[in-house]
Write a protein that holds these residues in place. Structure first.
Motif, PDB file in Angstrom:
ATOM      1  N   ARG A  34       0.832  -1.214   0.000  1.00 18.43           N
ATOM      2  CA  ARG A  34       0.000   0.000   0.000  1.00 18.43           C
ATOM      3  C   ARG A  34       0.861   1.255   0.000  1.00 18.43           C
ATOM      4  O   ARG A  34       0.533   2.241  -0.660  1.00 18.43           O
ATOM      5  CB  ARG A  34      -0.972  -0.012   1.177  1.00 18.43           C
ATOM      6  N   GLU A  37       2.204   1.815  -3.497  1.00 19.73           N
ATOM      7  CA  GLU A  37       1.137   2.315  -4.359  1.00 19.73           C
ATOM      8  C   GLU A  37       0.884   3.793  -4.087  1.00 19.73           C
ATOM      9  O   GLU A  37       0.723   4.594  -5.018  1.00 19.73           O
ATOM     10  CB  GLU A  37      -0.139   1.507  -4.160  1.00 19.73           C
ATOM     11  N   TYR A  38       0.862   4.178  -2.810  1.00 21.01           N
ATOM     12  CA  TYR A  38       0.659   5.578  -2.438  1.00 21.01           C
ATOM     13  C   TYR A  38       1.793   6.441  -2.996  1.00 21.01           C
ATOM     14  O   TYR A  38       1.552   7.495  -3.586  1.00 21.01           O
ATOM     15  CB  TYR A  38       0.575   5.724  -0.921  1.00 21.01           C
ATOM     16  N   GLU A  39       3.028   6.016  -2.794  1.00 24.60           N
ATOM     17  CA  GLU A  39       4.181   6.780  -3.284  1.00 24.60           C
ATOM     18  C   GLU A  39       4.137   6.947  -4.791  1.00 24.60           C
ATOM     19  O   GLU A  39       4.438   8.028  -5.311  1.00 24.60           O
ATOM     20  CB  GLU A  39       5.494   6.110  -2.863  1.00 24.60           C
ATOM     21  N   SER A  40       3.761   5.896  -5.499  1.00 27.02           N
ATOM     22  CA  SER A  40       3.665   5.967  -6.962  1.00 27.02           C
ATOM     23  C   SER A  40       2.630   6.997  -7.388  1.00 27.02           C
ATOM     24  O   SER A  40       2.876   7.806  -8.297  1.00 27.02           O
ATOM     25  CB  SER A  40       3.314   4.602  -7.549  1.00 27.02           C
ATOM     26  N   ARG A  41       1.453   6.985  -6.737  1.00 29.19           N
ATOM     27  CA  ARG A  41       0.411   7.966  -7.064  1.00 29.19           C
ATOM     28  C   ARG A  41       0.869   9.375  -6.709  1.00 29.19           C
ATOM     29  O   ARG A  41       0.621  10.326  -7.458  1.00 29.19           O
ATOM     30  CB  ARG A  41      -0.896   7.628  -6.342  1.00 29.19           C
ATOM     31  N   PHE A  42       1.545   9.530  -5.577  1.00 30.82           N
ATOM     32  CA  PHE A  42       2.030  10.840  -5.149  1.00 30.82           C
ATOM     33  C   PHE A  42       3.031  11.392  -6.151  1.00 30.82           C
ATOM     34  O   PHE A  42       2.924  12.546  -6.581  1.00 30.82           O
ATOM     35  CB  PHE A  42       2.664  10.744  -3.757  1.00 30.82           C
ATOM     36  N   ALA A  44       3.404  10.581  -9.290  1.00 29.50           N
ATOM     37  CA  ALA A  44       2.707  10.891 -10.545  1.00 29.50           C
ATOM     38  C   ALA A  44       1.956  12.213 -10.430  1.00 29.50           C
ATOM     39  O   ALA A  44       1.959  13.020 -11.382  1.00 29.50           O
ATOM     40  CB  ALA A  44       1.748   9.767 -10.913  1.00 29.50           C
ATOM     41  N   SER A  45       1.345  12.484  -9.291  1.00 28.50           N
ATOM     42  CA  SER A  45       0.630  13.745  -9.093  1.00 28.50           C
ATOM     43  C   SER A  45       1.579  14.932  -9.098  1.00 28.50           C
ATOM     44  O   SER A  45       1.276  15.977  -9.683  1.00 28.50           O
ATOM     45  CB  SER A  45      -0.149  13.720  -7.770  1.00 28.50           C
ATOM     46  N   GLU A  47       4.510  15.043 -10.590  1.00 18.94           N
ATOM     47  CA  GLU A  47       4.973  15.198 -11.982  1.00 18.94           C
ATOM     48  C   GLU A  47       3.912  15.877 -12.840  1.00 18.94           C
ATOM     49  O   GLU A  47       4.235  16.724 -13.684  1.00 18.94           O
ATOM     50  CB  GLU A  47       5.365  13.847 -12.561  1.00 18.94           C
ATOM     51  N   GLN A  48       2.649  15.528 -12.617  1.00 19.57           N
ATOM     52  CA  GLN A  48       1.559  16.152 -13.369  1.00 19.57           C
ATOM     53  C   GLN A  48       1.466  17.638 -13.023  1.00 19.57           C
ATOM     54  O   GLN A  48       1.268  18.482 -13.907  1.00 19.57           O
ATOM     55  CB  GLN A  48       0.234  15.456 -13.054  1.00 19.57           C
TER      56      GLN A  48
END
Length: 77
Positions: A34, A37-42, A44-45, A47-48
């Protein structure tokens, strides 16, 4: 891979495992999954957001604060 835990974290992990009827290794693997997964979403956000800023898609501080205040007022009514 080896992960070293502090004695406090290891104790809490044991408590959670005992309460849930699972092995500490299972709990640790789930928590790590988990967290990744959180770090990956963070990331990506972030970078966006950087890409949006680089493209000039930004808001002034005053506009953001006004929007937040309006949202807060809407939620409290």
């Amino acid at each position: 891979m080896e992960v070293r835990l502090t004695p406090e974290v290891e104790t809490e992990l044991g408590r959670i495992a005992a309460r849930s009827g699972r092995w500490p290794q299972q709990i640790a693997a789930d928590v790590l999954t988990r967290g990744i997964e959180y770090e990956s979403r963070f990331i990506a956000s972030v970078e966006q957001g950087i890409a949006s800023a680089d493209a000039g898609r930004v808001m002034r501080d005053e506009d953001v604060l006004a929007w937040l205040e309006a949202e807060e007022a809407r939620e409290s009514s």
